[in-house]
Write a protein that holds these residues in place. Sequence first.
Motif, short mmCIF file in Angstrom:
data_model
loop_
_atom_site.label_atom_id
_atom_site.label_comp_id
_atom_site.label_asym_id
_atom_site.label_seq_id
_atom_site.Cartn_x
_atom_site.Cartn_y
_atom_site.Cartn_z
N HIS A 45 -3.79 -2.53 -0.39
CA HIS A 45 -4.34 -3.75 -0.98
C HIS A 45 -3.71 -4.96 -0.30
O HIS A 45 -2.56 -4.90 0.13
CB HIS A 45 -4.06 -3.79 -2.48
N HIS A 78 -3.92 3.84 1.25
CA HIS A 78 -4.43 2.98 0.18
C HIS A 78 -3.69 1.66 0.34
O HIS A 78 -2.48 1.59 0.13
CB HIS A 78 -4.15 3.62 -1.18
N GLY A 91 0.81 -1.21 0.00
CA GLY A 91 0.00 0.00 0.00
C GLY A 91 0.84 1.25 0.00
O GLY A 91 2.06 1.21 -0.17
N ASN A 92 0.16 2.38 0.18
CA ASN A 92 0.90 3.64 0.27
C ASN A 92 0.14 4.65 1.11
O ASN A 92 -1.03 4.44 1.47
CB ASN A 92 1.27 4.18 -1.12
N PHE A 100 -0.46 8.80 0.98
CA PHE A 100 -0.29 10.13 0.41
C PHE A 100 -1.34 11.03 1.04
O PHE A 100 -2.36 10.55 1.54
CB PHE A 100 -0.47 10.10 -1.12
#
Lengths: 146, 146, 146
Positions: free
Chosen positions: C93, C91, C79-80, C82
């Motif tokens: 997955h 976000h 994920g990330n 931001f």
Amino acid sequence: MDYQGGNIGRVFVLKMDHGDNILDEIETFANAESITSAFIFMLGALSEGNVVVGPEKNQMPPTPMWFRFSDAHEIIGVGNIFKENGKPRIHLHAALGRDGNTNTGCIREKNEAFMVTEILVLEVDGLEAERVHDEERGFSPICFRK
Amino acid sequence: MDYQGGNIGRVFVLKMDHGDNILDEIETFANAESITSAFIFMLGALSEGNVVVGPEKNQMPPTPMWFRFSDAHEIIGVGNIFKENGKPRIHLHAALGRDGNTNTGCIREKNEAFMVTEILVLEVDGLEAERVHDEERGFSPICFRK
Amino acid sequence: MDYQGGNIGRVFVLKMDHGDNILDEIETFANAESITSAFIFMLGALSEGNVVVGPEKNQMPPTPMWFRFSDAHEIIGVGNIFKENGKPRIHLHAALGRDGNTNTGCIREKNEAFMVTEILVLEVDGLEAERVHDEERGFSPICFRK
């Protein structure tokens, strides 16, 4: 939740050959390079393997359910290496798929590379972290010394 | 098992737009930025795709089994970019799921982003590595020059 | 496709404890450490969770299909983080498996760690990137300011 910050140290690319026992090879590598804290990322295939695919019930210590296979599965994996009792301990989860179905879990015991498996190792410097066994709960969480 | 050490080089974040062919776009990026060794990490969705989901049997060269789809699948992926014959070659495995089922394998041919797919590229500096085709075994393993 | 380059910044290892709400904890961490751009990698297990496992049809805005569970699943995730409207947006997955089956999708709402979940956070410095909501398409893509 607990956390600790560090920096990226050395980086290694490992290539497993056909028939390699991947957990043994990662352990050999970790000893040879004196890895104490690292994350690992994997893609490839296994010709046979052993995976814990969940606890039977939501209780600790868990009773593991096993998926054992001897037909080649395609894989992606995310894991890490931390020391427990002075020795490198590999914690490696993977999604393992074959022809329409996938199992996901914790790779243990013997897992043999099919053709090739490629691994990135990112060493994390500056941590004071190791695994400490928790007998009551039946596993060895990462503990940060502060 | 064979391995080589290096350091993290440049880092890139790629955003695939709806309809982008993700392997083509990664290849375009790799050429534009002269990537020779990198690992990639992916999350997003594909509206259609083509994935090798294992060999039919545990033998080399493998006869691939394919999963081809045209309904949107959610994905996570791990891969890398190394050069083969002077050109960037993308090796990208993913778990691709939709409504209760997941396929895992090697993404090839056309794979179109649904809405968005996000990718982290970690360049690995200091390696002497490239893919060299092995005709007999039917693939191109990473080879380290030492 | 659009992309931007940067460098690795700080690195963090997060350990989620049994019962932790992982998205809440990652958000708390991101606020405490003022994370603006990072990728995250996860392994562990969830005792209960909520996952979007694809859109019903290949159309935007998508109608999400949900997989909601309360029996422990083994996981790997990518994920990330931001920022969107000045706040960290996660976000994430994951492939989530249990006893022979796997779901893959976007983790949302409440997801509780079973025993332990371990996360690597790689901060990416030097980006000018944030999520901007696109009302018509029904999501918030990463936008690079140049």
